[in-house]
Design an enzyme around this catalytic site. Structure first.
Site, PDB file in Angstrom:
ATOM      1  N   CYS A 172      43.433  12.578 -40.290  1.00 36.39           N
ATOM      2  CA  CYS A 172      43.154  13.832 -39.575  1.00 36.39           C
ATOM      3  C   CYS A 172      43.261  15.061 -40.480  1.00 36.39           C
ATOM      4  O   CYS A 172      42.689  16.105 -40.185  1.00 36.39           O
ATOM      5  CB  CYS A 172      44.097  13.994 -38.403  1.00 36.39           C
ATOM      6  SG  CYS A 172      43.916  12.653 -37.238  1.00 36.39           S
TER       7      CYS A 172
ATOM      8  N   HIS B 257      42.943  21.000 -35.800  1.00 29.36           N
ATOM      9  CA  HIS B 257      42.402  19.649 -35.622  1.00 29.36           C
ATOM     10  C   HIS B 257      42.503  19.294 -34.138  1.00 29.36           C
ATOM     11  O   HIS B 257      43.475  19.641 -33.476  1.00 29.36           O
ATOM     12  CB  HIS B 257      43.213  18.669 -36.479  1.00 29.36           C
ATOM     13  CG  HIS B 257      43.007  17.254 -36.092  1.00 29.36           C
ATOM     14  ND1 HIS B 257      41.752  16.690 -36.036  1.00 29.36           N
ATOM     15  CD2 HIS B 257      43.877  16.279 -35.714  1.00 29.36           C
ATOM     16  CE1 HIS B 257      41.867  15.430 -35.649  1.00 29.36           C
ATOM     17  NE2 HIS B 257      43.142  15.159 -35.453  1.00 29.36           N
TER      18      HIS B 257
ATOM     19  N   ASN C 243      38.933  13.043 -30.286  1.00 28.59           N
ATOM     20  CA  ASN C 243      39.484  13.260 -31.622  1.00 28.59           C
ATOM     21  C   ASN C 243      38.544  12.621 -32.651  1.00 28.59           C
ATOM     22  O   ASN C 243      38.426  11.396 -32.691  1.00 28.59           O
ATOM     23  CB  ASN C 243      40.880  12.631 -31.675  1.00 28.59           C
ATOM     24  CG  ASN C 243      41.560  12.777 -33.028  1.00 28.59           C
ATOM     25  OD1 ASN C 243      40.930  13.132 -34.018  1.00 28.59           O
ATOM     26  ND2 ASN C 243      42.847  12.475 -33.069  1.00 28.59           N
TER      27      ASN C 243
HETATM   28  O1  UT7 Z   1      45.099  12.785 -34.755  1.00 26.09           O
HETATM   29  C1  UT7 Z   1      46.421  12.346 -34.659  1.00 26.09           C
HETATM   30  C2  UT7 Z   1      46.394  11.172 -33.812  1.00 26.09           C
HETATM   31  N1  UT7 Z   1      47.147  11.009 -32.655  1.00 26.09           N
HETATM   32  C3  UT7 Z   1      47.751  11.929 -31.894  1.00 26.09           C
HETATM   33  O2  UT7 Z   1      47.821  13.082 -32.144  1.00 26.09           O
HETATM   34  C4  UT7 Z   1      48.375  11.339 -30.640  1.00 26.09           C
HETATM   35  C5  UT7 Z   1      49.572  12.084 -30.166  1.00 26.09           C
HETATM   36  N2  UT7 Z   1      50.083  11.505 -28.956  1.00 26.09           N
HETATM   37  C6  UT7 Z   1      49.454  11.618 -27.776  1.00 26.09           C
HETATM   38  O3  UT7 Z   1      48.419  12.272 -27.696  1.00 26.09           O
HETATM   39  C7  UT7 Z   1      50.085  10.973 -26.561  1.00 26.09           C
HETATM   40  O4  UT7 Z   1      51.253  10.302 -26.939  1.00 26.09           O
HETATM   41  C8  UT7 Z   1      49.130   9.979 -25.833  1.00 26.09           C
HETATM   42  C9  UT7 Z   1      48.035  10.771 -25.122  1.00 26.09           C
HETATM   43  C10 UT7 Z   1      48.525   8.987 -26.776  1.00 26.09           C
HETATM   44  C11 UT7 Z   1      49.915   9.192 -24.763  1.00 26.09           C
HETATM   45  O5  UT7 Z   1      50.559  10.050 -23.877  1.00 26.09           O
HETATM   46  P1  UT7 Z   1      52.090   9.853 -23.532  1.00 26.09           P
HETATM   47  O6  UT7 Z   1      52.416  10.876 -22.540  1.00 26.09           O
HETATM   48  O7  UT7 Z   1      52.884   9.834 -24.790  1.00 26.09           O
HETATM   49  O8  UT7 Z   1      52.076   8.456 -22.829  1.00 26.09           O
HETATM   50  P2  UT7 Z   1      52.896   7.127 -23.184  1.00 26.09           P
HETATM   51  O9  UT7 Z   1      52.345   6.465 -24.393  1.00 26.09           O
HETATM   52  O10 UT7 Z   1      54.350   7.387 -23.145  1.00 26.09           O
HETATM   53  O11 UT7 Z   1      52.548   6.255 -21.937  1.00 26.09           O
HETATM   54  C12 UT7 Z   1      52.903   6.650 -20.608  1.00 26.09           C
HETATM   55  C13 UT7 Z   1      52.335   5.617 -19.649  1.00 26.09           C
HETATM   56  C14 UT7 Z   1      52.693   4.191 -20.057  1.00 26.09           C
HETATM   57  O12 UT7 Z   1      52.868   3.463 -18.875  1.00 26.09           O
HETATM   58  P3  UT7 Z   1      54.351   3.157 -18.304  1.00 26.09           P
HETATM   59  O13 UT7 Z   1      55.049   2.412 -19.409  1.00 26.09           O
HETATM   60  O14 UT7 Z   1      54.949   4.507 -18.032  1.00 26.09           O
HETATM   61  O15 UT7 Z   1      54.080   2.342 -17.094  1.00 26.09           O
HETATM   62  C15 UT7 Z   1      51.455   3.705 -20.756  1.00 26.09           C
HETATM   63  O16 UT7 Z   1      51.294   2.316 -20.702  1.00 26.09           O
HETATM   64  O17 UT7 Z   1      50.899   5.684 -19.660  1.00 26.09           O
HETATM   65  C16 UT7 Z   1      50.366   4.392 -19.964  1.00 26.09           C
HETATM   66  N3  UT7 Z   1      49.120   4.578 -20.695  1.00 26.09           N
HETATM   67  C17 UT7 Z   1      47.945   4.763 -20.087  1.00 26.09           C
HETATM   68  N4  UT7 Z   1      47.619   4.820 -18.792  1.00 26.09           N
HETATM   69  C18 UT7 Z   1      46.321   5.031 -18.492  1.00 26.09           C
HETATM   70  C19 UT7 Z   1      48.927   4.617 -22.049  1.00 26.09           C
HETATM   71  N5  UT7 Z   1      47.633   4.813 -22.307  1.00 26.09           N
HETATM   72  C20 UT7 Z   1      47.005   4.915 -21.111  1.00 26.09           C
HETATM   73  C21 UT7 Z   1      45.659   5.127 -20.732  1.00 26.09           C
HETATM   74  N6  UT7 Z   1      45.371   5.194 -19.420  1.00 26.09           N
HETATM   75  N7  UT7 Z   1      44.691   5.293 -21.634  1.00 26.09           N
END
Ligand code: UT7
Length: 331
Positions: A113, A258, A288
């Site tokens: 990134c 970004h 992204n």
């Molecule tokens: O360019 C640099 C690259 N990356 C980034 O900048 C990413 C930075 N991080 C993020 O953007 C966030 O962490 C995410 C958007 C990826 C995820 O959001 P989060 O609030 O951190 O969610 P999480 O990973 O803690 O997951 C929360 C819940 C989980 O379910 P449970 O365990 O609470 O039942 C996940 O399994 O959301 C679930 N989950 C989804 N649900 C629906 C994870 N991905 C998805 C999805 N759709 N796509």
């Protein structure tokens, strides 16, 4: 003193739009979840048979046109990508040939990134030392071939999109205008937090059926950790860039961050007490696009007349590595 500036800008986005609703047909997710957590509404995917260097060529064509230059005027190519055409050689070589060029040097940059800002810093240094005068810097990605459209891969799959952005960097005729400084950082202790381990050179051979069966061909991300560090490092490097130039946060006319997650940029804006409108965002439309996101955004703000002559522009990125950086430009 020679200062480098951006002489032309271009972008290319594949036509195929993939909405959150389209993804929800493939695995367990929802438009509401994706919008709420990331701000993304849709992204673009390249068709089968298209290479990263093909997207780059289109963006480069537009950048050359906006600089009033021909491909033959270029004297160097820098290509930032994490989704190269092949493991080797670098995509810069493929792009060079597709542009009908030979002989000029081509350099691939692998900084995810932050790839565009790392590339810009190299181009800036080359121009300032008088080594090259017309450098094509391109960021391009095809993520759609490397995402797991399953419940296991959904956290990563919903975020990324394909696209390309390009700039031409050359000497500025006005030393007060151009790239004022770039500040680059990395912390390899976090290297495994967001990575694709498919090419594991310690294994002999590095790729086996087992690699595929174990799902090592898909990127893995600890999203929360990325988020947490990003919202600290982004304001930090912005402050560093301002301080290096004796500037204040209020001097910045436009921030081009970004586009990783709308929430990350909203957090950063709030921490810096900058109105959100000053942080440009197009993640809603493209997701992204990693190394391509900043030059794509740059091309849009110029087209829309948001970025004007004399404006102070702050570009900032954070991503896998971890790598991060900021670049300050007097436009
Ligand atoms: O360019 C640099 C690259 N990356 C980034 O900048 C990413 C930075 N991080 C993020 O953007 C966030 O962490 C995410 C958007 C990826 C995820 O959001 P989060 O609030 O951190 O969610 P999480 O990973 O803690 O997951 C929360 C819940 C989980 O379910 P449970 O365990 O609470 O039942 C996940 O399994 O959301 C679930 N989950 C989804 N649900 C629906 C994870 N991905 C998805 C999805 N759709 N796509």
């Amino acid at each position: 003193m020679i200062r480098a500036k951006i002489l032309g800008v271009g972008r290319y986005l594949p036509e195929k739009r993939v909405t959150n609703f389209d993804l929800a047909k493939m695995f367990n997710t929802s438009d509401e979840w994706i919008r709420q957590r990331t701000g993304i509404v849709e992204r673009r995917y390249a068709e089968e048979g298209v290479y990263c260097s093909d997207l780059a060529r289109e963006a480069a064509r537009e950048a050359l046109k906006s600089a009033g230059m021909k491909a033959e005027d270029l004297d160097f190519i820098i290509f930032a990508t994490l989704s190269p055409d092949h493991h080797f050689p670098g995509s810069g070589c493929y792009l060079q040939a597709k542009m009908g060029l030979t002989e000029i040097g081509c350099l691939d940059i692998r900084n995810q990134c932050s790839g565009f800002l790392y590339s810009l810093a190299v181009a800036d240094a080359f121009v300032r030392m008088g080594m090259y005068k017309r450098i094509l810097v391109v960021g391009a990605e095809i993520h759609s071939s490397g995402l797991s459209f399953t419940d296991e891969g959904r956290d990563v799959a919903v975020i990324f999109g394909d696209g390309a952005g390009a700039v031409i960097v050359g000497p500025s005729d006005d030393p007060s205008r151009g790239i004022l400084s770039t500040h680059l950082h990395a912390d390899g202790r976090y290297a495994d937090i967001l990575r694709l381990e498919m090419f594991d050179i310690s294994r002999k051979p590095y790729l086996t059926h087992q690699t595929i069966d174990e799902g090592r061909i898909w990127p893995k991300m600890q999203g929360k950790e990325v988020f947490k560090v990003a919202v600290t490092k982004i304001p930090e490097v912005i402050e560093e860039a301002l301080q290096a130039n004796g500037l204040k946060i209020g001097d910045v006319d436009l921030f081009l961050p970004h586009q990783a997650n709308l929430r990350i940029n909203q957090f950063a804006a709030a921490r810096l007490e900058v109105p959100e409108e000053k942080f440009y965002s197009n993640i809603q439309r493209y997701g992204n696009t990693t190394a391509a996101s900043i030059p794509i955004a740059l091309s849009e703000v110029l087209e829309q007349g948001i970025l004007k002559e004399d404006h102070l522009l702050m570009m900032v990125a954070f991503g896998s590595g971890f790598t991060w950086g900021a670049s300050v430009i007097r436009w």
